[in-house]
Motif scaffolding. Structure first.
Motif, PDB file in Angstrom:
ATOM      1  N   PHE A 110       0.845  -1.202   0.000  1.00  0.00           N
ATOM      2  CA  PHE A 110       0.000   0.000   0.000  1.00  0.00           C
ATOM      3  C   PHE A 110       0.878   1.250   0.000  1.00  0.00           C
ATOM      4  O   PHE A 110       0.658   2.202  -0.725  1.00  0.00           O
ATOM      5  CB  PHE A 110      -0.921  -0.027   1.217  1.00  0.00           C
ATOM      6  N   MET A 111       1.926   1.205   0.848  1.00  0.00           N
ATOM      7  CA  MET A 111       2.820   2.359   0.962  1.00  0.00           C
ATOM      8  C   MET A 111       3.505   2.631  -0.368  1.00  0.00           C
ATOM      9  O   MET A 111       3.636   3.756  -0.794  1.00  0.00           O
ATOM     10  CB  MET A 111       3.894   2.082   2.039  1.00  0.00           C
ATOM     11  N   CYS A 112       3.957   1.532  -1.013  1.00  0.00           N
ATOM     12  CA  CYS A 112       4.657   1.713  -2.288  1.00  0.00           C
ATOM     13  C   CYS A 112       3.738   2.306  -3.325  1.00  0.00           C
ATOM     14  O   CYS A 112       4.110   3.184  -4.084  1.00  0.00           O
ATOM     15  CB  CYS A 112       5.198   0.364  -2.783  1.00  0.00           C
ATOM     16  N   SER A 113       2.509   1.785  -3.349  1.00  0.00           N
ATOM     17  CA  SER A 113       1.609   2.249  -4.400  1.00  0.00           C
ATOM     18  C   SER A 113       1.156   3.667  -4.141  1.00  0.00           C
ATOM     19  O   SER A 113       0.841   4.402  -5.053  1.00  0.00           O
ATOM     20  CB  SER A 113       0.393   1.327  -4.488  1.00  0.00           C
ATOM     21  N   SER A 114       1.129   4.081  -2.866  1.00  0.00           N
ATOM     22  CA  SER A 114       0.630   5.422  -2.593  1.00  0.00           C
ATOM     23  C   SER A 114       1.697   6.477  -2.827  1.00  0.00           C
ATOM     24  O   SER A 114       1.402   7.639  -2.982  1.00  0.00           O
ATOM     25  CB  SER A 114       0.099   5.530  -1.170  1.00  0.00           C
ATOM     26  N   SER A 115       2.959   6.088  -2.831  1.00  0.00           N
ATOM     27  CA  SER A 115       3.991   7.089  -3.138  1.00  0.00           C
ATOM     28  C   SER A 115       4.166   7.137  -4.647  1.00  0.00           C
ATOM     29  O   SER A 115       4.217   6.126  -5.316  1.00  0.00           O
ATOM     30  CB  SER A 115       5.312   6.725  -2.454  1.00  0.00           C
ATOM     31  N   LEU A 116       4.207   8.333  -5.168  1.00  0.00           N
ATOM     32  CA  LEU A 116       4.195   8.477  -6.629  1.00  0.00           C
ATOM     33  C   LEU A 116       5.597   8.361  -7.189  1.00  0.00           C
ATOM     34  O   LEU A 116       6.556   8.835  -6.599  1.00  0.00           O
ATOM     35  CB  LEU A 116       3.614   9.850  -6.983  1.00  0.00           C
ATOM     36  N   SER A 117       5.709   7.755  -8.313  1.00  0.00           N
ATOM     37  CA  SER A 117       7.011   7.702  -8.977  1.00  0.00           C
ATOM     38  C   SER A 117       7.296   9.077  -9.561  1.00  0.00           C
ATOM     39  O   SER A 117       6.385   9.861  -9.821  1.00  0.00           O
ATOM     40  CB  SER A 117       6.997   6.649 -10.082  1.00  0.00           C
ATOM     41  N   SER A 118       8.578   9.373  -9.734  1.00  0.00           N
ATOM     42  CA  SER A 118       8.922  10.722 -10.160  1.00  0.00           C
ATOM     43  C   SER A 118       8.591  10.957 -11.624  1.00  0.00           C
ATOM     44  O   SER A 118       8.549  12.073 -12.096  1.00  0.00           O
ATOM     45  CB  SER A 118      10.407  10.961  -9.917  1.00  0.00           C
ATOM     46  N   GLN A 119       8.323   9.878 -12.391  1.00  0.00           N
ATOM     47  CA  GLN A 119       8.128  10.055 -13.843  1.00  0.00           C
ATOM     48  C   GLN A 119       6.729  10.496 -14.213  1.00  0.00           C
ATOM     49  O   GLN A 119       6.552  11.270 -15.143  1.00  0.00           O
ATOM     50  CB  GLN A 119       8.437   8.730 -14.563  1.00  0.00           C
ATOM     51  N   GLU A 120       5.737   9.995 -13.501  1.00  0.00           N
ATOM     52  CA  GLU A 120       4.373  10.269 -13.962  1.00  0.00           C
ATOM     53  C   GLU A 120       3.513  10.791 -12.827  1.00  0.00           C
ATOM     54  O   GLU A 120       3.752  10.523 -11.668  1.00  0.00           O
ATOM     55  CB  GLU A 120       3.756   8.979 -14.489  1.00  0.00           C
ATOM     56  N   TYR A 121       2.523  11.558 -13.166  1.00  0.00           N
ATOM     57  CA  TYR A 121       1.534  12.024 -12.205  1.00  0.00           C
ATOM     58  C   TYR A 121       0.178  11.494 -12.629  1.00  0.00           C
ATOM     59  O   TYR A 121      -0.083  11.266 -13.798  1.00  0.00           O
ATOM     60  CB  TYR A 121       1.516  13.545 -12.162  1.00  0.00           C
ATOM     61  N   ARG A 122      -0.700  11.348 -11.622  1.00  0.00           N
ATOM     62  CA  ARG A 122      -2.038  10.786 -11.918  1.00  0.00           C
ATOM     63  C   ARG A 122      -2.807  11.693 -12.857  1.00  0.00           C
ATOM     64  O   ARG A 122      -3.540  11.227 -13.721  1.00  0.00           O
ATOM     65  CB  ARG A 122      -2.821  10.599 -10.621  1.00  0.00           C
ATOM     66  N   PHE A 123      -2.673  13.024 -12.621  1.00  0.00           N
ATOM     67  CA  PHE A 123      -3.434  13.962 -13.441  1.00  0.00           C
ATOM     68  C   PHE A 123      -2.484  14.800 -14.267  1.00  0.00           C
ATOM     69  O   PHE A 123      -1.452  15.249 -13.784  1.00  0.00           O
ATOM     70  CB  PHE A 123      -4.295  14.850 -12.538  1.00  0.00           C
ATOM     71  N   PRO A 124      -2.787  15.050 -15.527  1.00  0.00           N
ATOM     72  CA  PRO A 124      -1.851  15.783 -16.383  1.00  0.00           C
ATOM     73  C   PRO A 124      -1.826  17.257 -16.007  1.00  0.00           C
ATOM     74  O   PRO A 124      -2.728  17.765 -15.344  1.00  0.00           O
ATOM     75  CB  PRO A 124      -2.444  15.577 -17.783  1.00  0.00           C
ATOM     76  N   GLN A 125      -0.765  17.923 -16.466  1.00  0.00           N
ATOM     77  CA  GLN A 125      -0.648  19.342 -16.199  1.00  0.00           C
ATOM     78  C   GLN A 125      -1.756  20.081 -16.960  1.00  0.00           C
ATOM     79  O   GLN A 125      -1.990  19.799 -18.125  1.00  0.00           O
ATOM     80  CB  GLN A 125       0.718  19.856 -16.656  1.00  0.00           C
ATOM     81  N   PRO A 126      -2.424  21.013 -16.299  1.00  0.00           N
ATOM     82  CA  PRO A 126      -3.550  21.705 -16.951  1.00  0.00           C
ATOM     83  C   PRO A 126      -3.087  22.545 -18.145  1.00  0.00           C
ATOM     84  O   PRO A 126      -2.001  23.093 -18.142  1.00  0.00           O
ATOM     85  CB  PRO A 126      -4.129  22.587 -15.853  1.00  0.00           C
ATOM     86  N   GLU A 127      -3.927  22.630 -19.166  1.00  0.00           N
ATOM     87  CA  GLU A 127      -3.625  23.496 -20.297  1.00  0.00           C
ATOM     88  C   GLU A 127      -4.540  24.688 -20.214  1.00  0.00           C
ATOM     89  O   GLU A 127      -5.717  24.629 -20.579  1.00  0.00           O
ATOM     90  CB  GLU A 127      -3.860  22.733 -21.618  1.00  0.00           C
ATOM     91  N   PHE A 128      -3.984  25.787 -19.700  1.00  0.00           N
ATOM     92  CA  PHE A 128      -4.806  26.976 -19.526  1.00  0.00           C
ATOM     93  C   PHE A 128      -4.944  27.711 -20.859  1.00  0.00           C
ATOM     94  O   PHE A 128      -3.972  27.856 -21.590  1.00  0.00           O
ATOM     95  CB  PHE A 128      -4.184  27.901 -18.484  1.00  0.00           C
ATOM     96  N   SER A 129      -6.160  28.189 -21.167  1.00  0.00           N
ATOM     97  CA  SER A 129      -6.367  28.901 -22.422  1.00  0.00           C
ATOM     98  C   SER A 129      -5.906  30.348 -22.305  1.00  0.00           C
ATOM     99  O   SER A 129      -5.254  30.878 -23.174  1.00  0.00           O
ATOM    100  CB  SER A 129      -7.842  28.836 -22.835  1.00  0.00           C
ATOM    101  N   GLU A 130      -6.231  30.989 -21.158  1.00  0.00           N
ATOM    102  CA  GLU A 130      -5.806  32.390 -21.003  1.00  0.00           C
ATOM    103  C   GLU A 130      -4.392  32.431 -20.470  1.00  0.00           C
ATOM    104  O   GLU A 130      -3.791  31.416 -20.176  1.00  0.00           O
ATOM    105  CB  GLU A 130      -6.729  33.107 -20.016  1.00  0.00           C
ATOM    106  N   ASN A 131      -3.889  33.626 -20.263  1.00  0.00           N
ATOM    107  CA  ASN A 131      -2.571  33.758 -19.665  1.00  0.00           C
ATOM    108  C   ASN A 131      -2.673  33.526 -18.161  1.00  0.00           C
ATOM    109  O   ASN A 131      -3.039  34.417 -17.419  1.00  0.00           O
ATOM    110  CB  ASN A 131      -2.001  35.156 -19.917  1.00  0.00           C
TER     111      ASN A 131
END
Lengths: 185, 424
Positions: free
Chosen positions: B10-31
């Protein structure tokens, strides 16, 4: 007329010289090592922290010098933020009954559809770690606990460090006093 | 066992690997500008240096107040100022008493970051003690200043009691030294009774200790300084070599003994009136030297038996013990350990290493303590050749009360005519 140096005073002088020599030698030995400018700075390693709530209770200060910090570049800006909303919530809003944070320190602002920005109000944060635990488990892990150097009184041996179950807190140099999370490549 | 494995997974799965994130970086339309992460930098770099400047200034001013102006009022004012600044404003940390620990630790652990300000805070009072005696204790240490404010009674303590109590400071120094150099804990800071008053934080598990010492300070004169403070012991040893000695009055002493009776620390010693009992003292010395080797053996044996009681102070040792004890109930530390990235073998190695260091440290420390005690006994037998009342620099806490008690000093200060002049 100069006073003649008695044997006692002579021995005292030798003793004093000896002590000074020892102190000087010891100091030069220590000076040769890694010597930083000044102060004792403690930091939490965010990768080791297990959000056990001891940062809130073990700090010598009340409220704790530890605060939740948000690494915005890692955040997903989700509507359904597991760090902001309780697991069981009525609706995704800023209503207090839906918030996970016991003091309401995490605030939610609408940016544009479907992104929301989450900010930590440090005056309210008590470092309980609930939002971070949930963010780590279900989100991107952009929230993390860290010791604020302007609040910390820089103890000789940090009390939280002594009681941290994962040994996540260590001393850092004054040249680099913060360990922050950043979006890794 | 299965439970531990499940927790591990459980501990291993709950710590995130440095390569990927569960949610992608947001693409903001405005500045959209990401808010800057600008945590406030620590207190500007010169604050610890300000403390050092205050320390040196207070020491130098106290030197002049003690030996040149001979003013107890002046010393008292300096001690109150120090209590306010070093105590309440700077929260009493890092103090010379506590600085002993990181200095000792860095001698044994080269990876420790020792700030130069901490080293100077440790050295400067020691160097001044080498020439001027315990002026740090007298009017600069905030812990001492607090006790000085509370001191009400001037009661003398029976010699046997104070002799036994005086063993505590070197013993405490050795214990705290072993704990510090193994990187286990800073015991002096942990059991400092007054620091939580400086931090104005009274909800602490050591509050009874503070209360006890506050009450004791009223009843006994400066109990922490005289019978507990390990740095005070270092200062006392070094003060024995000091050039300056506290005397109630420099000239025209009539050996009335008022300074001795007024000294709350029993620091003033009588002049030698009788002949030096050489034969008696030689017998005593022989007796001391005969029982010395037996005491050393006894001390080493007791240290060897008692040392394991102190092992749990070190976190690696207590973790190792907890993990190898099947009866130990699950705790946060165990869950955190199994979820972390240190292997059990690594923990075992560092725990056993720490145990060996503690054992060595406690045994050697106990031998050193015996030598210190016996050294004091031998020193007490020496021929003092003292012909007037003066303060023992190791005991004298430079409070200046003897200046106020001495009649000849009062005459000198107030410019009153001497008795001889009146009669003529």
């Amino acid at each position: 007329m100069k006073k003649k140096l008695s044997r006692k005073d002579f021995l005292k002088l030798i003793g004093g010289g000896g002590v000074t020599a020892v102190l000087a030698a010891g100091s030069t030995a220590l000076l040769g090592r890694s010597f930083r400018k000044s102060g004792d700075y403690w930091q939490i390693d965010p990768d080791k922290c297990i959000q056990c709530d001891r940062c809130r209770t073990e700090c010598v200060l009340t409220p704790s010098a530890v605060k939740c910090i948000h690494a915005y570049v890692i955040c997903g800006y989700c509507d359904l933020c597991s760090g902001y909303l309780k697991q069981v919530h009525l609706e995704r809003s800023t209503a207090a009954e839906n918030q996970l944070c016991p003091t309401g320190a995490l605030t939610r602002t609408f940016i544009e559809d479907p992104y929301y920005q989450y900010t930590v109000n440090e005056d309210l944060c008590i470092a309980c770690g609930r939002c971070i635990k949930a963010c780590q488990a279900f989100g991107n892990g952009s929230l993390f606990l860290q010791i604020k150097q302007d609040l910390c009184v820089h103890c000789n041996y940090c009390r939280i460090a002594k009681n941290c179950p994962s040994g996540a807190i260590k001393k850092v140099s004054s040249e680099n006093p913060y360990m922050l999370k950043d979006r890794s490549l | 066992m299965i439970l531990l494995f499940a927790i591990n997974l459980f501990m291993c799965s709950s710590s995130l690997s440095s390569q990927e994130y569960r949610f992608p970086q947001p693409e903001f339309s405005e500045n959209y500008q990401y808010p800057e992460l600008n945590p406030v930098n620590p207190e500007t770099w010169f604050v610890p240096w300000m403390d050092l400047i205050f320390l040196v200034a207070a020491l130098v001013i106290s030197f002049f107040l003690l030996y040149k102006f001979r003013s107890r009022t002046g010393l008292f004012i300096v001690s109150v100022l120090s209590l306010v600044y070093l105590g309440f404003i700077r929260k009493g940390c890092v103090c010379p008493v506590g600085s002993t620990q990181p200095v000792l630790q860095s001698l044994f652990d080269s990876s420790l970051i020792l700030p130069v300000t901490t080293l100077l805070v440790f050295l400067i009072p020691l160097i001044t003690a080498l020439f001027w005696g315990r002026i740090f204790c007298g009017s600069v240490c905030p812990l001492g200043a607090l006790q000085e404010l509370l001191a009400k009674f001037n009661g003398a303590m029976p010699k046997p009691v104070s002799s036994v109590l005086k063993v505590i400071p070197p013993a405490y120094l050795i214990l705290a030294g072993v704990s510090a150099l193994t990187g286990s804990d800073y015991l002096i800071c942990r059991f400092d009774p007054f620091v939580r008053l400086f931090r104005l934080n009274l909800n602490s598990v050591q509050l009874p200790l503070t209360v006890v010492f506050l009450i004791l300070s009223v009843v006994i004169y400066r109990p922490y300084c005289r019978f507990i403070c390990p740095y005070g012991w270092l200062l006392a040893m070094v003060s024995r070599l000091s050039l300056f000695k506290v005397r109630a009055v420099e000239h025209n002493c009539i050996n009335c003994g008022l300074c001795e009776s007024s000294c709350p620390a029993d620091a003033v010693t009588k002049p030698e009136t009788k002949d030096y009992p050489a034969k008696e003292n030689r017998k005593k010395l022989r007796l001391i030297l005969v029982i010395l080797p037996f005491t050393l053996l006894l001390a080493a044996f007791s240290a060897y038996t008692a040392a394991p009681l102190l092992f749990p102070v070190n976190r690696d040792i207590s973790m190792y013990r907890a993990l190898t004890n099947p009866l130990e109930e699950n705790s946060l530390e165990r869950d955190a350990f199994w979820g972390g990235d240190i292997s059990f073998e690594e923990l075992e190695i560092s725990a056993l290493k720490a145990e060996a260091m503690w054992m060595k440290g406690i045994i050697i420390g106990s031998l050193i303590l015996v030598l210190i005690i016996f050294g004091e006994m031998v020193l007490s037998l020496r021929n003092r050749k003292q012909n007037r009342y003066e303060a023992d620099p190791a005991e004298c806490l430079n409070c200046g009360r003897c200046y106020q008690a001495c009649p000849k000093e009062r005459v000198r200060k107030e410019g009153l005519p001497l008795k001889e002049e009146l009669e003529s």
